[in-house]
Design a protein around this motif. Structure first.
Motif, PDB file in Angstrom:
ATOM      1  N   TYR A 142       1.106  -1.462  -0.348  1.00 57.50           N
ATOM      2  CA  TYR A 142      -0.010  -0.093   0.134  1.00 57.50           C
ATOM      3  C   TYR A 142       0.996   1.481   0.151  1.00 57.50           C
ATOM      4  O   TYR A 142       2.117   1.896   1.334  1.00 57.50           O
ATOM      5  CB  TYR A 142      -1.286  -0.449   1.068  1.00 57.50           C
ATOM      6  CG  TYR A 142      -1.907   1.074   1.252  1.00 57.50           C
ATOM      7  CD1 TYR A 142      -3.701   0.636   0.191  1.00 57.50           C
ATOM      8  CD2 TYR A 142      -2.301   2.418   1.709  1.00 57.50           C
ATOM      9  CE1 TYR A 142      -4.185   1.318   0.097  1.00 57.50           C
ATOM     10  CE2 TYR A 142      -2.796   3.270   1.288  1.00 57.50           C
ATOM     11  CZ  TYR A 142      -4.155   2.735   0.352  1.00 57.50           C
ATOM     12  OH  TYR A 142      -5.186   3.736   0.185  1.00 57.50           O
ATOM     13  N   GLN A 143       1.115   1.975  -1.534  1.00 57.17           N
ATOM     14  CA  GLN A 143       2.078   2.814  -1.472  1.00 57.17           C
ATOM     15  C   GLN A 143       3.925   2.788  -1.610  1.00 57.17           C
ATOM     16  O   GLN A 143       4.117   1.281  -1.354  1.00 57.17           O
ATOM     17  CB  GLN A 143       1.406   4.038  -0.769  1.00 57.17           C
ATOM     18  CG  GLN A 143       0.176   4.642  -1.560  1.00 57.17           C
ATOM     19  CD  GLN A 143       0.230   6.074  -0.688  1.00 57.17           C
ATOM     20  OE1 GLN A 143      -1.046   5.942  -0.166  1.00 57.17           O
ATOM     21  NE2 GLN A 143       0.724   6.650  -0.978  1.00 57.17           N
ATOM     22  N   THR A 144       3.793   3.066  -0.443  1.00 58.31           N
ATOM     23  CA  THR A 144       5.598   2.192   0.374  1.00 58.31           C
ATOM     24  C   THR A 144       5.129   1.718   1.389  1.00 58.31           C
ATOM     25  O   THR A 144       6.280   1.199   2.442  1.00 58.31           O
ATOM     26  CB  THR A 144       6.428   3.468   0.787  1.00 58.31           C
ATOM     27  OG1 THR A 144       6.172   4.925   1.414  1.00 58.31           O
ATOM     28  CG2 THR A 144       7.036   3.792  -0.991  1.00 58.31           C
ATOM     29  N   ASP A 145       3.978   1.811   2.129  1.00 55.01           N
ATOM     30  CA  ASP A 145       4.186   0.800   2.939  1.00 55.01           C
ATOM     31  C   ASP A 145       3.255  -0.782   2.972  1.00 55.01           C
ATOM     32  O   ASP A 145       2.764  -1.503   2.092  1.00 55.01           O
ATOM     33  CB  ASP A 145       2.822   1.139   4.173  1.00 55.01           C
ATOM     34  CG  ASP A 145       2.230   0.216   5.297  1.00 55.01           C
ATOM     35  OD1 ASP A 145       2.564   0.181   5.524  1.00 55.01           O
ATOM     36  OD2 ASP A 145       0.932   0.550   5.351  1.00 55.01           O
ATOM     37  N   ILE A 146       4.639  -1.601   2.769  1.00 60.70           N
ATOM     38  CA  ILE A 146       5.270  -3.088   2.318  1.00 60.70           C
ATOM     39  C   ILE A 146       5.562  -3.807   3.325  1.00 60.70           C
ATOM     40  O   ILE A 146       6.120  -3.459   4.218  1.00 60.70           O
ATOM     41  CB  ILE A 146       6.505  -2.541   1.229  1.00 60.70           C
ATOM     42  CG1 ILE A 146       5.950  -1.622   0.299  1.00 60.70           C
ATOM     43  CG2 ILE A 146       6.043  -4.319   0.466  1.00 60.70           C
ATOM     44  CD1 ILE A 146       6.537  -1.650  -1.253  1.00 60.70           C
ATOM     45  N   ILE A 147       5.047  -4.544   3.679  1.00 63.87           N
ATOM     46  CA  ILE A 147       4.912  -5.988   4.617  1.00 63.87           C
ATOM     47  C   ILE A 147       4.517  -7.232   4.092  1.00 63.87           C
ATOM     48  O   ILE A 147       4.057  -7.375   2.677  1.00 63.87           O
ATOM     49  CB  ILE A 147       3.941  -5.615   5.569  1.00 63.87           C
ATOM     50  CG1 ILE A 147       2.768  -6.053   5.734  1.00 63.87           C
ATOM     51  CG2 ILE A 147       4.418  -4.125   7.154  1.00 63.87           C
ATOM     52  CD1 ILE A 147       1.772  -6.242   7.013  1.00 63.87           C
ATOM     53  N   TYR A 148       5.690  -7.785   4.403  1.00 65.00           N
ATOM     54  CA  TYR A 148       5.731  -9.795   4.543  1.00 65.00           C
ATOM     55  C   TYR A 148       4.105 -10.069   4.870  1.00 65.00           C
ATOM     56  O   TYR A 148       4.145  -9.751   5.594  1.00 65.00           O
ATOM     57  CB  TYR A 148       7.043 -10.151   4.626  1.00 65.00           C
ATOM     58  CG  TYR A 148       7.633  -9.834   4.498  1.00 65.00           C
ATOM     59  CD1 TYR A 148       8.358 -10.458   2.687  1.00 65.00           C
ATOM     60  CD2 TYR A 148       8.491  -9.546   5.095  1.00 65.00           C
ATOM     61  CE1 TYR A 148       9.525 -10.064   2.375  1.00 65.00           C
ATOM     62  CE2 TYR A 148      10.130  -9.181   4.869  1.00 65.00           C
ATOM     63  CZ  TYR A 148      11.016  -9.468   3.431  1.00 65.00           C
ATOM     64  OH  TYR A 148      12.017  -9.245   3.114  1.00 65.00           O
ATOM     65  N   TYR A 149       3.276 -10.912   3.742  1.00 62.36           N
ATOM     66  CA  TYR A 149       2.127 -11.047   4.226  1.00 62.36           C
ATOM     67  C   TYR A 149       2.530 -12.599   4.285  1.00 62.36           C
ATOM     68  O   TYR A 149       0.765 -13.258   4.693  1.00 62.36           O
ATOM     69  CB  TYR A 149       0.932 -11.133   3.579  1.00 62.36           C
ATOM     70  CG  TYR A 149      -0.108 -10.833   4.701  1.00 62.36           C
ATOM     71  CD1 TYR A 149      -0.136  -8.984   5.407  1.00 62.36           C
ATOM     72  CD2 TYR A 149      -1.848 -11.226   4.178  1.00 62.36           C
ATOM     73  CE1 TYR A 149      -1.365  -8.588   5.657  1.00 62.36           C
ATOM     74  CE2 TYR A 149      -2.585 -10.940   5.076  1.00 62.36           C
ATOM     75  CZ  TYR A 149      -2.243  -9.699   5.704  1.00 62.36           C
ATOM     76  OH  TYR A 149      -3.009  -9.911   6.956  1.00 62.36           O
ATOM     77  N   ILE A 183      13.569  -2.047   1.386  1.00 63.72           N
ATOM     78  CA  ILE A 183      11.878  -1.552   1.166  1.00 63.72           C
ATOM     79  C   ILE A 183      11.612  -1.239   3.016  1.00 63.72           C
ATOM     80  O   ILE A 183      11.256  -0.796   4.168  1.00 63.72           O
ATOM     81  CB  ILE A 183      11.297  -0.587   0.358  1.00 63.72           C
ATOM     82  CG1 ILE A 183      11.691  -0.484  -1.236  1.00 63.72           C
ATOM     83  CG2 ILE A 183       9.633   0.300   0.772  1.00 63.72           C
ATOM     84  CD1 ILE A 183      10.237  -0.016  -2.042  1.00 63.72           C
ATOM     85  N   ILE A 184      11.308  -2.707   2.873  1.00 58.38           N
ATOM     86  CA  ILE A 184      10.488  -3.472   4.036  1.00 58.38           C
ATOM     87  C   ILE A 184      11.394  -3.193   5.124  1.00 58.38           C
ATOM     88  O   ILE A 184      11.427  -2.472   6.350  1.00 58.38           O
ATOM     89  CB  ILE A 184      10.174  -5.113   4.297  1.00 58.38           C
ATOM     90  CG1 ILE A 184       9.289  -4.986   2.959  1.00 58.38           C
ATOM     91  CG2 ILE A 184      10.322  -5.180   5.167  1.00 58.38           C
ATOM     92  CD1 ILE A 184       9.071  -6.427   3.005  1.00 58.38           C
ATOM     93  N   ASP A 185      12.910  -3.756   4.742  1.00 57.42           N
ATOM     94  CA  ASP A 185      13.924  -3.054   5.929  1.00 57.42           C
ATOM     95  C   ASP A 185      13.708  -1.892   6.173  1.00 57.42           C
ATOM     96  O   ASP A 185      14.079  -1.297   7.533  1.00 57.42           O
ATOM     97  CB  ASP A 185      15.672  -4.198   5.424  1.00 57.42           C
ATOM     98  CG  ASP A 185      15.063  -5.554   5.751  1.00 57.42           C
ATOM     99  OD1 ASP A 185      14.385  -6.044   5.867  1.00 57.42           O
ATOM    100  OD2 ASP A 185      16.434  -5.832   4.976  1.00 57.42           O
ATOM    101  N   SER A 186      13.919  -1.178   5.741  1.00 53.50           N
ATOM    102  CA  SER A 186      13.888   1.052   5.577  1.00 53.50           C
ATOM    103  C   SER A 186      12.797   1.067   6.623  1.00 53.50           C
ATOM    104  O   SER A 186      13.379   2.057   7.395  1.00 53.50           O
ATOM    105  CB  SER A 186      14.276   1.062   4.481  1.00 53.50           C
ATOM    106  OG  SER A 186      12.831   1.539   3.588  1.00 53.50           O
ATOM    107  N   TRP A 187      11.804   0.540   6.353  1.00 53.78           N
ATOM    108  CA  TRP A 187      11.028   0.684   7.523  1.00 53.78           C
ATOM    109  C   TRP A 187      11.254   0.706   8.826  1.00 53.78           C
ATOM    110  O   TRP A 187      10.664   1.183   9.838  1.00 53.78           O
ATOM    111  CB  TRP A 187       9.318   0.006   6.938  1.00 53.78           C
ATOM    112  CG  TRP A 187       9.001   1.479   6.455  1.00 53.78           C
ATOM    113  CD1 TRP A 187       8.736   0.826   4.758  1.00 53.78           C
ATOM    114  CD2 TRP A 187       8.292   2.442   5.700  1.00 53.78           C
ATOM    115  NE1 TRP A 187       7.611   2.440   3.706  1.00 53.78           N
ATOM    116  CE2 TRP A 187       7.747   2.668   4.643  1.00 53.78           C
ATOM    117  CE3 TRP A 187       8.604   3.660   6.993  1.00 53.78           C
ATOM    118  CZ2 TRP A 187       7.567   4.047   4.292  1.00 53.78           C
ATOM    119  CZ3 TRP A 187       7.967   4.680   6.815  1.00 53.78           C
ATOM    120  CH2 TRP A 187       7.579   5.520   5.419  1.00 53.78           C
ATOM    121  N   GLU A 188      11.489  -0.825   8.679  1.00 53.45           N
ATOM    122  CA  GLU A 188      11.995  -0.813  10.929  1.00 53.45           C
ATOM    123  C   GLU A 188      12.995  -0.734  11.244  1.00 53.45           C
ATOM    124  O   GLU A 188      13.099   0.022  12.228  1.00 53.45           O
ATOM    125  CB  GLU A 188      12.330  -2.683  10.047  1.00 53.45           C
ATOM    126  CG  GLU A 188      10.680  -3.643   9.298  1.00 53.45           C
ATOM    127  CD  GLU A 188      11.413  -4.967   9.381  1.00 53.45           C
ATOM    128  OE1 GLU A 188      12.904  -5.124   9.586  1.00 53.45           O
ATOM    129  OE2 GLU A 188      10.202  -5.839   8.588  1.00 53.45           O
TER     130      GLU A 188
END
Length: 193
Positions: A142-149, A183-188
């Motif tokens: 969802y935009q750059t709100d990216i997570i593993y599902y 990208i996922i790591d960057s949010w974390e």
């Protein structure tokens, strides 16, 4: 992985299915959209094609559905560009963020097109096209709100339809996917500028 058993479970959860895709249909879809299905997604879709709302009906080659699929495939880039423009999204690896918005968006778009293509599965859940092997994780985008599902397609479908809890995902066993995992790591890590 028992996809037949999973399909039957999904049917009990209300998912509607049509006959699986044929080799000829896979070839036509891949040519039309310019990607190749990962082998596990191809196996699943050859057994049965989910056609409930929010799933992609790959069999429907009408102009309206083709445009809908293209929009779903382009939605990830559009979301990134929105976050470059309106939020603070920028990856350090891309160098300093240009003050000129058009230039910044151009850099983002170039970087996006070097990334593994994301193939839509259900709602805003995607599977990376590459590596072209079974076991790619499912991403919620969802935009750059990216997570593993999900660790992979099978495990994702268990989570999506309530047969496994999201908290039971084995995040330590998820395959890294170039660009998207960063990208996922960057949010974390609050890695973005």
């Amino acid at each position: 992985m028992d996809y037949i058993g999973l399909i039957n479970q999904m049917k009990t959860a209300g998912v509607r299915f049509a006959d699986g895709l044929t080799k000829h249909e896979f070839d036509a879809i891949e040519q039309r959209f310019g990607f190749h299905f990962p082998p596990d997604l191809k196996q699943f879709l050859s057994l049965a094609l989910p056609i409930s709302d929010k799933f992609i009906n790959w069999r429907d080659s009408s102009a309206q559905n083709t445009e809908r699929i293209r929009e779903r495939m382009n939605w990830c880039l559009e979301g990134m560009l929105t976050d470059v423009e309106n939020n603070r999204f920028w990856m350090y690896e891309w160098g300093p963020k240009p003050a000129d918005l058009a230039q910044a968006k151009n850099i983002c778009e170039v970087e996006y097109h070097t990334a593994p293509r994301l193939i839509p599965i259900y709602a805003h859940r995607y599977i990376p096209e590459t590596p072209s092997e079974a076991g790619n994780p499912i991403l919620s985008v969802y935009q750059t709100d990216i997570i593993y599902y999900g660790e992979n397609l099978y495990e994702y479908l268990l989570v999506e339809f309530g047969f496994k809890k999201y908290e039971e995902i084995e995040f330590d066993n998820i395959k890294r996917i170039r660009f998207w995992s960063d990208i996922i790591d960057s949010w974390e890590a609050d890695y973005m500028i």
